[in-house]
Design a protein around this motif. Structure first.
Motif, mmCIF file in Angstrom:
data_model
loop_
_atom_site.group_PDB
_atom_site.id
_atom_site.type_symbol
_atom_site.label_atom_id
_atom_site.label_comp_id
_atom_site.label_asym_id
_atom_site.label_seq_id
_atom_site.Cartn_x
_atom_site.Cartn_y
_atom_site.Cartn_z
ATOM 1 N N ARG A 94 -10.468 -7.924 -5.360
ATOM 2 C CA ARG A 94 -9.087 -7.528 -5.655
ATOM 3 C C ARG A 94 -8.949 -6.046 -5.986
ATOM 4 O O ARG A 94 -7.975 -5.397 -5.592
ATOM 5 C CB ARG A 94 -8.573 -8.359 -6.830
ATOM 6 C CG ARG A 94 -7.139 -8.007 -7.208
ATOM 7 C CD ARG A 94 -6.736 -8.566 -8.557
ATOM 8 N NE ARG A 94 -5.354 -8.229 -8.871
ATOM 9 C CZ ARG A 94 -4.842 -8.318 -10.090
ATOM 10 N NH1 ARG A 94 -5.583 -8.710 -11.090
ATOM 11 N NH2 ARG A 94 -3.576 -7.999 -10.309
ATOM 12 N N PHE A 95 -9.903 -5.497 -6.723
ATOM 13 C CA PHE A 95 -9.678 -4.161 -7.258
ATOM 14 C C PHE A 95 -9.973 -3.045 -6.263
ATOM 15 O O PHE A 95 -9.592 -1.897 -6.479
ATOM 16 C CB PHE A 95 -10.430 -4.011 -8.584
ATOM 17 C CG PHE A 95 -9.829 -4.905 -9.640
ATOM 18 C CD1 PHE A 95 -8.649 -4.555 -10.271
ATOM 19 C CD2 PHE A 95 -10.391 -6.135 -9.936
ATOM 20 C CE1 PHE A 95 -8.048 -5.394 -11.196
ATOM 21 C CE2 PHE A 95 -9.806 -6.993 -10.856
ATOM 22 C CZ PHE A 95 -8.634 -6.619 -11.489
ATOM 23 N N GLY A 96 -10.616 -3.381 -5.158
ATOM 24 C CA GLY A 96 -10.663 -2.436 -4.056
ATOM 25 C C GLY A 96 -9.281 -2.256 -3.454
ATOM 26 O O GLY A 96 -8.894 -1.150 -3.047
ATOM 27 N N HIS A 97 -8.510 -3.344 -3.411
ATOM 28 C CA HIS A 97 -7.133 -3.253 -2.928
ATOM 29 C C HIS A 97 -6.282 -2.395 -3.873
ATOM 30 O O HIS A 97 -5.380 -1.685 -3.418
ATOM 31 C CB HIS A 97 -6.525 -4.647 -2.798
ATOM 32 C CG HIS A 97 -7.081 -5.441 -1.659
ATOM 33 N ND1 HIS A 97 -6.789 -5.150 -0.343
ATOM 34 C CD2 HIS A 97 -7.924 -6.508 -1.624
ATOM 35 C CE1 HIS A 97 -7.418 -6.006 0.458
ATOM 36 N NE2 HIS A 97 -8.118 -6.836 -0.303
ATOM 37 N N LEU A 98 -6.576 -2.453 -5.175
ATOM 38 C CA LEU A 98 -5.847 -1.603 -6.123
ATOM 39 C C LEU A 98 -6.128 -0.128 -5.857
ATOM 40 O O LEU A 98 -5.207 0.705 -5.848
ATOM 41 C CB LEU A 98 -6.234 -1.963 -7.560
ATOM 42 C CG LEU A 98 -5.659 -1.041 -8.645
ATOM 43 C CD1 LEU A 98 -4.135 -1.090 -8.647
ATOM 44 C CD2 LEU A 98 -6.213 -1.412 -10.012
ATOM 45 N N LEU A 99 -7.393 0.233 -5.646
ATOM 46 C CA LEU A 99 -7.727 1.617 -5.321
ATOM 47 C C LEU A 99 -6.975 2.074 -4.074
ATOM 48 O O LEU A 99 -6.479 3.204 -4.006
ATOM 49 C CB LEU A 99 -9.239 1.757 -5.105
ATOM 50 C CG LEU A 99 -10.143 1.517 -6.313
ATOM 51 C CD1 LEU A 99 -11.609 1.555 -5.891
ATOM 52 C CD2 LEU A 99 -9.892 2.560 -7.396
ATOM 53 N N THR A 100 -6.897 1.187 -3.098
ATOM 54 C CA THR A 100 -6.188 1.501 -1.855
ATOM 55 C C THR A 100 -4.717 1.775 -2.120
ATOM 56 O O THR A 100 -4.147 2.776 -1.647
ATOM 57 C CB THR A 100 -6.331 0.329 -0.866
ATOM 58 O OG1 THR A 100 -7.709 0.133 -0.570
ATOM 59 C CG2 THR A 100 -5.567 0.598 0.421
ATOM 60 N N GLU A 101 -4.087 0.888 -2.893
ATOM 61 C CA GLU A 101 -2.655 1.049 -3.160
ATOM 62 C C GLU A 101 -2.351 2.350 -3.892
ATOM 63 O O GLU A 101 -1.404 3.071 -3.541
ATOM 64 C CB GLU A 101 -2.139 -0.130 -3.983
ATOM 65 C CG GLU A 101 -0.645 -0.018 -4.268
ATOM 66 C CD GLU A 101 -0.142 -1.029 -5.281
ATOM 67 O OE1 GLU A 101 0.912 -0.761 -5.878
ATOM 68 O OE2 GLU A 101 -0.806 -2.055 -5.470
ATOM 69 N N ILE A 102 -3.155 2.669 -4.898
ATOM 70 C CA ILE A 102 -2.904 3.894 -5.661
ATOM 71 C C ILE A 102 -3.072 5.119 -4.764
ATOM 72 O O ILE A 102 -2.242 6.044 -4.782
ATOM 73 C CB ILE A 102 -3.849 3.970 -6.878
ATOM 74 C CG1 ILE A 102 -3.484 2.876 -7.896
ATOM 75 C CG2 ILE A 102 -3.764 5.347 -7.536
ATOM 76 C CD1 ILE A 102 -4.442 2.762 -9.056
ATOM 77 N N ALA A 103 -4.129 5.150 -3.961
ATOM 78 C CA ALA A 103 -4.351 6.291 -3.074
ATOM 79 C C ALA A 103 -3.208 6.438 -2.072
ATOM 80 O O ALA A 103 -2.756 7.553 -1.780
ATOM 81 C CB ALA A 103 -5.683 6.136 -2.347
ATOM 82 N N GLU A 104 -2.719 5.324 -1.548
ATOM 83 C CA GLU A 104 -1.613 5.367 -0.583
ATOM 84 C C GLU A 104 -0.341 5.896 -1.228
ATOM 85 O O GLU A 104 0.442 6.608 -0.590
ATOM 86 C CB GLU A 104 -1.371 3.978 -0.001
ATOM 87 C CG GLU A 104 -2.444 3.537 0.978
ATOM 88 C CD GLU A 104 -2.233 2.127 1.499
ATOM 89 O OE1 GLU A 104 -2.823 1.802 2.540
ATOM 90 O OE2 GLU A 104 -1.495 1.346 0.848
ATOM 91 N N ARG A 105 -0.118 5.574 -2.489
ATOM 92 C CA ARG A 105 1.081 6.045 -3.179
ATOM 93 C C ARG A 105 1.091 7.566 -3.331
ATOM 94 O O ARG A 105 2.159 8.162 -3.527
ATOM 95 C CB ARG A 105 1.204 5.386 -4.556
ATOM 96 C CG ARG A 105 1.695 3.942 -4.503
ATOM 97 C CD ARG A 105 1.647 3.284 -5.863
ATOM 98 N NE ARG A 105 2.154 1.920 -5.805
ATOM 99 C CZ ARG A 105 3.389 1.560 -6.124
ATOM 100 N NH1 ARG A 105 4.261 2.482 -6.506
ATOM 101 N NH2 ARG A 105 3.773 0.304 -6.047
#
Length: 414
Positions: A94-105
């Protein structure tokens, strides 16, 4: 009229938050000091010094971000990403997806690679992807609580350094419970959490970063102020103004001897973090890691003796989180509810593709002790029997006691 605050006394065995150290709770009640009071700024310096030891680093910059662990991750990423920067995120939970979302923002060009939940990446696969993608940043989770796995980082960090790629690591779940060697693994920025193995309430995110990150922050500040030295930097448009609160360049001024005001420090939380770090260092890092391994071993032996199956690749198990496959025909949520209502024990389910398929038991910090291990094993066995599961009744606690007895014998013979 509202009633006086009164909460139930729980045995918290989730992957976070966990039970707070009693000394930490006492520290929270310490009288407030002004944030520029010399007594308080001395505590800030002491906290930085202890964080360097926790992260096993010689970095000057080691301080907490006020906010939950996610605040620390966002502070690091938003401070070093410029629009269009390529960021590689290997995802194994799950928390790899969090890193992705923050970077995309923050307008990064994010490239991901994924593996099955319950597995990790072989370092050479990540290194090959780095060569192919040529990112500015590799952002990766060390201990993935959603799957209970721990990613080997040393080879990846060395490759990033050789290729001049920044290596950012989420060590929220692992810091204080197992080795996190920031310098040896060539991690450029590392983010921890308070509410897991440090046994401090959620509300601060310890971070550390090295001179490679610092140089980016300082250069960016010069460009924003029109003070860049190099001609090519002078011609660059001003970087997008991102977060004020999470701007590491401003926080550096606040945590440096300049003490340039940035925000009102969370005084009581700093007391708590400082005391939590004192407890960790008093115990000793190596001794603390061995304690976590001992209770993990007792828990695993008990689970297997009961007849339950563990989830995930055992070779890469995160020592502070144990995942159990929910037996066929058992309502996992009903088991969680009965554990909480009848035994005051909280364990966790999981997310995404693992929701309803596994339970997760955290053995972190103050929650990681013999009483809790024996209590959760006995209670889980009783609840599963009530739910009609045929298992090896009575064996779980005995198997865990065998581990503790064997450990005691080993210590006595040294």
């Amino acid at each position: 009229m509202y009633r006086d605050l009164s909460t139930s006394l729980r045995t918290i065995m989730t992957p976070g938050p966990v039970e707070a150290e009693p000394r930490v709770l006492r520290a929270l009640s310490t009288p407030i000091l002004g944030q520029f009071d010399p007594e308080f700024t001395n505590m800030m310096n002491e906290t930085m010094e202890m964080l360097r030891k926790l992260f096993q680093t010689n970095n000057y910059w080691a301080f907490p971000i006020d906010g939950t662990s996610r605040a620390g991750i966002e502070a690091v990423l938003c401070s070093i990403i410029e629009p269009g920067d390529r960021v590689l995120v290997p995802i194994y939970g799950r928390f790899g997806h969090l890193l992705t979302e923050i970077a995309e923002r923050y307008d990064a060009e994010v490239v991901t690679m994924e593996t099955e939940w319950g597995e990790v990446f072989q370092p050479h696969d990540v290194i090959e992807e780095i060569k192919k993608v040529k990112p500015k940043i590799v952002a990766m989770v060390h201990g993935e609580t959603s799957t209970g796995r721990m990613q080997p980082l040393k080879e990846i960090g060395e490759a990033c350094r050789d290729m001049d790629v920044l290596f950012v690591v989420d060590a929220v779940a692992s810091i204080g419970g197992t080795d996190v060697k920031v310098d040896e693994w060539k991690i450029d920025a590392c983010i921890g959490g308070t509410q897991k193995c440090l046994s401090v309430p959620s509300g601060m995110a310890p971070i550390t970063f090295n001179s490679r990150i610092e140089s980016i922050l300082l250069e960016r500040k010069k460009i924003e102020r029109g003070l860049a030295d190099r001609e090519e930097d002078k011609k660059r448009r001003r970087p997008v103004i991102r977060s004020n609160y999470f701007d590491l360049s401003q926080l550096m001024d606040y945590w440096s001897p300049i003490r340039l005001n940035h925000h009102t420090e969370a005084t009581s939380m700093l007391y708590a973090l400082r005391e939590g770090l004192r407890i960790v260092l008093e115990e000793g890092l190596e001794e603390r890691f061995l304690r976590h391994q001992l209770h993990e071993k007792a828990l695993i032996k008990g689970i297997k003796a009961m007849g339950l199956e563990l989830f995930g690749n055992a070779k890469y198990k995160l020592p502070v989180v144990t995942c159990i496959t929910i037996p066929e025909g058992i309502d996992g949520e009903a088991v969680l509810s009965m554990l909480l209502e009848d035994f005051d024990i909280e364990i966790a389910s999981s997310f995404g593709p693992l929701k309803g398929k596994i339970w997760r038991i955290g053995t972190m910090g103050f929650s990681c002790r013999k009483k809790n291990i024996l209590h959760v094993l006995g209670a889980l066995e009783a609840v599963l029997i009530r739910h009609g599961l045929k298992l090896h009744a009575g064996r779980a606690v005995q198997a865990a006691l065998d581990v503790y007895d064997n450990e005691k014998c080993a210590v006595e013979t040294i």
